[in-house]
Design a protein around this motif. Structure first.
Motif, short mmCIF file in Angstrom:
data_model
loop_
_atom_site.label_atom_id
_atom_site.label_comp_id
_atom_site.label_asym_id
_atom_site.label_seq_id
_atom_site.Cartn_x
_atom_site.Cartn_y
_atom_site.Cartn_z
N LEU A 192 1.47 8.58 -4.60
CA LEU A 192 2.45 9.24 -3.73
C LEU A 192 2.18 10.73 -3.61
O LEU A 192 2.74 11.40 -2.75
CB LEU A 192 3.87 9.03 -4.29
N GLY A 193 1.33 11.25 -4.50
CA GLY A 193 1.02 12.67 -4.45
C GLY A 193 2.12 13.53 -5.03
O GLY A 193 2.32 14.67 -4.59
N VAL A 194 2.85 13.01 -6.03
CA VAL A 194 3.95 13.76 -6.64
C VAL A 194 3.75 13.78 -8.16
O VAL A 194 2.97 13.02 -8.70
CB VAL A 194 5.32 13.11 -6.32
N SER A 195 4.50 14.66 -8.82
CA SER A 195 4.44 14.71 -10.27
C SER A 195 5.22 13.54 -10.86
O SER A 195 6.11 12.97 -10.21
CB SER A 195 5.04 16.03 -10.77
N GLU A 214 0.85 -1.19 0.00
CA GLU A 214 0.00 0.00 0.00
C GLU A 214 0.88 1.24 0.00
O GLU A 214 1.79 1.37 0.82
CB GLU A 214 -0.90 0.01 1.24
N TRP A 215 0.64 2.14 -0.94
CA TRP A 215 1.45 3.34 -1.08
C TRP A 215 0.66 4.55 -0.57
O TRP A 215 -0.56 4.62 -0.67
CB TRP A 215 1.84 3.57 -2.54
N HIS A 216 1.41 5.54 -0.02
CA HIS A 216 0.78 6.73 0.55
C HIS A 216 1.46 7.98 0.00
O HIS A 216 2.62 7.93 -0.40
CB HIS A 216 0.90 6.73 2.08
N PRO A 217 0.75 9.11 0.00
CA PRO A 217 1.36 10.36 -0.47
C PRO A 217 2.57 10.74 0.38
O PRO A 217 2.66 10.39 1.56
CB PRO A 217 0.22 11.39 -0.31
N THR A 271 10.78 17.01 -3.39
CA THR A 271 9.91 15.88 -3.65
C THR A 271 10.65 14.61 -4.03
O THR A 271 10.37 13.54 -3.49
CB THR A 271 8.91 16.24 -4.78
N HIS A 272 11.61 14.70 -4.97
CA HIS A 272 12.23 13.45 -5.43
C HIS A 272 13.02 12.78 -4.30
O HIS A 272 13.09 11.55 -4.24
CB HIS A 272 13.13 13.72 -6.64
N GLU A 273 13.58 13.59 -3.35
CA GLU A 273 14.30 12.99 -2.23
C GLU A 273 13.33 12.29 -1.29
O GLU A 273 13.66 11.25 -0.69
CB GLU A 273 15.09 14.07 -1.48
#
Length: 244
Positions: free
Chosen positions: A46-49, A4-7, A13-15
């Motif tokens: 993950l809530g990232v671009s 299960e993945w979360h934001p 962000t990339h770090e």
């Protein structure tokens, strides 16, 4: 069961993506051979671009723990792998070139690693590995061998001995250190006043190293390995080749 993945937090962000993946590796949720979800699925979870996610994946690929294959086939996507040799060698080579470590540092590291490798290989090398080492020595002894060819065989010989030690970390570190000084060793070989004589002497030392390993004489192999490394690599420390 799928992980299960979360934001993640948006700062750097990339770090943060890297930290998230690292945590899953350390916890055992991600192992070598596991595939990550496709970018189009993982980025929003993950809530990232997707660009930030790709940047993190490129870092993981560079350090040798991930491989990414474009396309839509069964082998496409990002997969966790174990490939430390090339990655560590590249990293160490760059740090050495930037001056993080001196030539003396590399010499002393090589001595420790080579002694350990040869002593352990004398008790652990398989017959197949001994035969491969013998083939490398035979190739080194070939009359008229060129400098680049000899340097390649020399590198392969020492890396294979480290692998034959049975210690994977020793093998990886030996490969990384030897590769980091490979260009310097090549230039030093090219600068030899009498290359045929130098090649013959170096080949003879490798042949004797192999004889000791075959005979199970670990202490003798370790001692000769140190003399071998200090004799040539030590010359680089005393009189480093120019960078022209």
């Amino acid at each position: 069961m799928a992980a299960e993945w979360h934001p993640v937090r948006q700062s750097r962000t990339h770090e943060l993506v890297l930290e998230t993946i690292e945590e899953r590796v350390l916890s055992g949720e991600l192992k070598a051979g596991d595939r990550l979800p496709p970018e189009r699925e993982l980025a929003p979870v993950l809530g990232v671009s997707r660009s930030a996610l790709r940047e993190a994946l490129r870092v993981l690929e560079t350090i040798g723990v991930l491989t990414a294959q474009a396309g839509r086939g069964p082998d496409s996507g990002a997969r966790m792998v174990r490939n430390p040799d090339d990655a560590l060698g590249r990293l160490l080579r760059l740090h050495f070139a930037l001056g993080s470590y001196t030539l003396q540092d590399m010499l002393e590291a090589r001595v420790v690693l080579e002694r350990s490798s040869f002593e352990a290989a004398a008790g652990n090398a398989s017959e197949e590995q001994l035969e491969e080492l013998g083939a490398l020595v035979t190739a080194m002894e070939h009359p008229g061998i060129g400098v680049e060819r000899f340097n390649d065989l020399d590198t392969r010989f020492h890396v294979l001995v480290a692998r034959a030690s049975g210690n994977q970390l020793t093998s990886t570190l030996t490969s990384a250190v030897r590769e980091s000084v490979r260009p310097l060793i090549l230039r030093a070989l090219e600068a030899a006043e009498d290359w045929p004589a130098a090649a013959s002497a170096l080949a003879a030392e490798h042949a004797e190293l192999l004889r000791l390993v075959r005979a199970g004489e670990g202490a003798g192999a370790a001692a000769l390995a140190e003399r071998h490394v200090r004799g040539f690599h030590g010359g680089l420390v005393a009189d480093p080749p120019s960078g022209d």
